[in-house]
Motif scaffolding. Sequence first.
Motif, PDB file in Angstrom:
ATOM      1  N   ASP A  58       0.805  -1.228   0.000  1.00 23.46           N
ATOM      2  CA  ASP A  58       0.000   0.000   0.000  1.00 23.46           C
ATOM      3  C   ASP A  58       0.842   1.283   0.000  1.00 23.46           C
ATOM      4  OD1 ASP A  58       0.936  -0.660   2.470  1.00 23.46           O
ATOM      5  OD2 ASP A  58      -0.876  -0.116   3.555  1.00 23.46           O
ATOM      6  N   ASP A  59       2.022   1.225   0.616  1.00 23.27           N
ATOM      7  CA  ASP A  59       2.867   2.424   0.670  1.00 23.27           C
ATOM      8  C   ASP A  59       3.132   2.950  -0.738  1.00 23.27           C
ATOM      9  OD1 ASP A  59       3.276   0.567   2.890  1.00 23.27           O
ATOM     10  OD2 ASP A  59       4.625   2.075   3.687  1.00 23.27           O
ATOM     11  N   GLY A  94      -8.137   0.422   9.062  1.00 26.48           N
ATOM     12  CA  GLY A  94      -9.032   1.557   9.217  1.00 26.48           C
ATOM     13  C   GLY A  94      -9.242   2.316   7.923  1.00 26.48           C
ATOM     14  N   ARG A 121     -11.957  11.598  15.700  1.00 24.38           N
ATOM     15  CA  ARG A 121     -10.708  12.310  15.919  1.00 24.38           C
ATOM     16  C   ARG A 121      -9.750  12.160  14.736  1.00 24.38           C
ATOM     17  NH1 ARG A 121      -8.653   9.883  19.925  1.00 24.38           N
ATOM     18  NH2 ARG A 121      -7.208   9.041  18.422  1.00 24.38           N
ATOM     19  N   SER A 123      -7.310   9.546  12.044  1.00 26.01           N
ATOM     20  CA  SER A 123      -6.208   8.599  12.234  1.00 26.01           C
ATOM     21  C   SER A 123      -4.870   9.286  12.455  1.00 26.01           C
ATOM     22  CB  SER A 123      -6.096   7.688  11.008  1.00 26.01           C
ATOM     23  OG  SER A 123      -4.901   6.931  11.058  1.00 26.01           O
ATOM     24  N   PHE A 124      -4.068   8.704  13.360  1.00 30.94           N
ATOM     25  CA  PHE A 124      -2.688   9.165  13.548  1.00 30.94           C
ATOM     26  C   PHE A 124      -1.693   8.198  12.926  1.00 30.94           C
ATOM     27  CE2 PHE A 124      -3.766   7.271  17.875  1.00 30.94           C
ATOM     28  CZ  PHE A 124      -3.100   6.068  17.682  1.00 30.94           C
ATOM     29  N   ASN A 126       0.642   6.240   9.953  1.00 30.57           N
ATOM     30  CA  ASN A 126       1.655   6.833   9.064  1.00 30.57           C
ATOM     31  C   ASN A 126       1.296   6.750   7.577  1.00 30.57           C
ATOM     32  OD1 ASN A 126       2.156   4.140   8.530  1.00 30.57           O
ATOM     33  ND2 ASN A 126       4.004   4.031   9.779  1.00 30.57           N
ATOM     34  N   GLY A 127       0.023   6.433   7.283  1.00 32.26           N
ATOM     35  CA  GLY A 127      -0.409   6.294   5.892  1.00 32.26           C
ATOM     36  C   GLY A 127      -0.364   7.588   5.080  1.00 32.26           C
ATOM     37  N   HIS A 157      -6.099  11.080   6.747  1.00 29.92           N
ATOM     38  CA  HIS A 157      -5.609  11.239   8.118  1.00 29.92           C
ATOM     39  C   HIS A 157      -5.890  12.649   8.634  1.00 29.92           C
ATOM     40  CE1 HIS A 157      -3.621   7.609   6.806  1.00 29.92           C
ATOM     41  NE2 HIS A 157      -3.228   7.373   8.048  1.00 29.92           N
ATOM     42  N   ILE A 247       3.317   1.908  13.663  1.00 34.45           N
ATOM     43  CA  ILE A 247       2.522   2.435  12.550  1.00 34.45           C
ATOM     44  C   ILE A 247       2.001   3.846  12.791  1.00 34.45           C
ATOM     45  CG2 ILE A 247       1.746   0.292  11.471  1.00 34.45           C
ATOM     46  CD1 ILE A 247      -0.794   0.555  13.203  1.00 34.45           C
ATOM     47  N   ASP A 290       7.415  -1.520  11.752  1.00 28.54           N
ATOM     48  CA  ASP A 290       6.818  -1.141  10.465  1.00 28.54           C
ATOM     49  C   ASP A 290       7.929  -0.935   9.420  1.00 28.54           C
ATOM     50  OD1 ASP A 290       5.083  -0.466   8.506  1.00 28.54           O
ATOM     51  OD2 ASP A 290       4.278   1.323   9.487  1.00 28.54           O
ATOM     52  N   ASP A 292       8.526  -1.844   6.240  1.00 21.97           N
ATOM     53  CA  ASP A 292       8.317  -1.402   4.852  1.00 21.97           C
ATOM     54  C   ASP A 292       8.115   0.112   4.790  1.00 21.97           C
ATOM     55  OD1 ASP A 292       5.733  -1.514   5.967  1.00 21.97           O
ATOM     56  OD2 ASP A 292       4.796  -1.981   4.037  1.00 21.97           O
ATOM     57  N   THR A 293       7.375   0.630   5.761  1.00 23.74           N
ATOM     58  CA  THR A 293       7.059   2.055   5.756  1.00 23.74           C
ATOM     59  C   THR A 293       8.251   2.906   6.196  1.00 23.74           C
ATOM     60  OG1 THR A 293       4.793   1.435   6.215  1.00 23.74           O
ATOM     61  CG2 THR A 293       5.362   3.737   6.573  1.00 23.74           C
TER      62      THR A 293
HETATM   63  O1  R7I Z   1      -2.150   4.972   8.557  1.00 28.61           O
HETATM   64  P1  R7I Z   1      -2.625   3.860   7.694  1.00 28.61           P
HETATM   65  O2  R7I Z   1      -2.817   4.142   6.264  1.00 28.61           O
HETATM   66  O3  R7I Z   1      -1.651   2.635   7.867  1.00 28.61           O
HETATM   67  C1  R7I Z   1      -0.396   2.615   7.300  1.00 28.61           C
HETATM   68  C2  R7I Z   1       0.322   1.363   7.677  1.00 28.61           C
HETATM   69  C3  R7I Z   1       1.666   1.216   7.046  1.00 28.61           C
HETATM   70  O4  R7I Z   1       2.496   0.426   7.871  1.00 28.61           O
HETATM   71  C4  R7I Z   1       1.409   0.497   5.765  1.00 28.61           C
HETATM   72  O5  R7I Z   1       2.515  -0.248   5.315  1.00 28.61           O
HETATM   73  C5  R7I Z   1       0.177  -0.331   6.099  1.00 28.61           C
HETATM   74  O6  R7I Z   1       0.315  -1.664   6.158  1.00 28.61           O
HETATM   75  O7  R7I Z   1      -0.425   0.248   7.243  1.00 28.61           O
HETATM   76  O8  R7I Z   1      -3.948   3.233   8.243  1.00 28.61           O
HETATM   77  P2  R7I Z   1      -4.901   3.644   9.451  1.00 28.61           P
HETATM   78  O9  R7I Z   1      -5.913   2.574   9.518  1.00 28.61           O
HETATM   79  O10 R7I Z   1      -5.368   5.030   9.325  1.00 28.61           O
HETATM   80  O11 R7I Z   1      -3.955   3.558  10.727  1.00 28.61           O
HETATM   81  C6  R7I Z   1      -3.209   2.393  10.963  1.00 28.61           C
HETATM   82  C7  R7I Z   1      -3.530   1.827  12.335  1.00 28.61           C
HETATM   83  O12 R7I Z   1      -3.113   2.751  13.332  1.00 28.61           O
HETATM   84  C8  R7I Z   1      -4.988   1.569  12.595  1.00 28.61           C
HETATM   85  O13 R7I Z   1      -5.435   0.361  12.053  1.00 28.61           O
HETATM   86  C9  R7I Z   1      -5.021   1.593  14.107  1.00 28.61           C
HETATM   87  O14 R7I Z   1      -4.599   0.356  14.623  1.00 28.61           O
HETATM   88  C10 R7I Z   1      -3.995   2.653  14.444  1.00 28.61           C
HETATM   89  N1  R7I Z   1      -4.603   3.978  14.675  1.00 28.61           N
HETATM   90  C11 R7I Z   1      -5.343   4.301  15.719  1.00 28.61           C
HETATM   91  N2  R7I Z   1      -5.741   3.584  16.766  1.00 28.61           N
HETATM   92  C12 R7I Z   1      -6.490   4.188  17.692  1.00 28.61           C
HETATM   93  N3  R7I Z   1      -6.848   5.492  17.607  1.00 28.61           N
HETATM   94  C13 R7I Z   1      -4.511   5.070  13.904  1.00 28.61           C
HETATM   95  N4  R7I Z   1      -5.181   6.114  14.433  1.00 28.61           N
HETATM   96  C14 R7I Z   1      -5.707   5.662  15.575  1.00 28.61           C
HETATM   97  C15 R7I Z   1      -6.490   6.280  16.568  1.00 28.61           C
HETATM   98  O15 R7I Z   1      -6.852   7.469  16.535  1.00 28.61           O
END
Ligand code: R7I
Length: 343
Positions: A58-59, A94, A121, A123-124, A126-127, A157, A247, A290, A292-293
């Motif tokens: 996905d990255d 997510g 709130r 996402s925090f 790293n996507g 995000h 992540i 993490d 790969d990222t």
């Molecule tokens: O940030 P995102 O796109 O994930 C990127 C990661 C990289 O390692 C890629 O390689 C891939 O495999 O995934 O995806 P999000 O779903 O936005 O955030 C990733 C995860 O962070 C979520 O599934 C949650 O587990 C966690 N997370 C949070 N948990 C609680 N509260 C992110 N934001 C929150 C939060 O506000």
Amino acid sequence: GPVASLSRFRGALVAGVLGDCIGGEFEGAEEVPMESVLAHLSGLNDETKGNGVLEYSDDTAMARCVVQSLLTRTGFDEQDMARSTSPGRGYGSGVIQVLKKLSCPRLSDVFQPARDQFNGRGSFGNGGAMRAAPFALAFPTATDVKRCSHLGAMLTHSCSLGYNGAILQALAVHFSLQGALETPQLFINILIKEMEEVENTEAARKDARILKEADKPFCERLHRVKELMDRTNVSIEEVISELGNGIAALHSVPTAIFCVLHCLKPLECLPQTFGGLERTIAYSLALGGDTDTIACMAGAIAGAHYGIESIPLSWIKCCEGAEDADRDAERLHALYHQMLQDD
Ligand code: R7I
Ligand code: MG
Ligand code: MG
């Protein structure tokens, strides 16, 4: 090489893909011995193995969407970027919901789906940061890099601890492209100065308070990077405990920046035959988590510094999407220089 040269653009975009493809092997691993990293890397040179391509995740899939949108719109267009960001592979659990909503033609506010994440709130993760490098390759000024990487990340995000990580990553690539890594102390100081301003908002202070982080969380982490930089012996365990390898953008973007800085000079734990880019990727993988990222983000920053010549051809041949990235880098280079002239 010369500032903002084609070689640096190619290095940045290609090494980002390599970090993702090569780092995928260890994603989620708690401990990664350096011997395993070196075995994995030497496997890339072994043509007799014929194990074909390492697939991107996905990255890279999302970075490709960013690149395509910037090129077809010759700049930033949130509507186009929202609609061209489609589900691909291995997405964070997510973010898949956001992408589904973004593909709906009746959607009026493209930033709303991201705001609905995690009880409103945002996402925090790293996507946003993992796909931020192309913004630094499209826009010549730090102001545009900040504005567009911010909005680009906000499509998925909306928490400041997510999008500010994207801004930091884009700025790191931007200044690396300008040759700032020639003086590492200057590089880290510029980033701290920029993030002091970026994190000086009501939204950032509120998110930091709710998530029980320091007042300016990215600045605080960058100060930790600076302290680790000044030390002669730093163990992998310390890097993980001080900076993280997870992540969350806060636990991975400063880590990627540290990897680049730490690998500017030869390291005892790595072969003397390795150049700086190879060291950076190898070291990123050895942190585990993490991988790969972190390797993707560190790769983009390091690639912008060392240029395309620093990347082993055998690595490029092994990685899906690396040659596409090389071609796209040329187009972004043209867009960047066109914008410089228009100014
Ligand atoms: O940030 P995102 O796109 O994930 C990127 C990661 C990289 O390692 C890629 O390689 C891939 O495999 O995934 O995806 P999000 O779903 O936005 O955030 C990733 C995860 O962070 C979520 O599934 C949650 O587990 C966690 N997370 C949070 N948990 C609680 N509260 C992110 N934001 C929150 C939060 O506000
Ligand atoms: Mg991934
Ligand atoms: Mg990952």
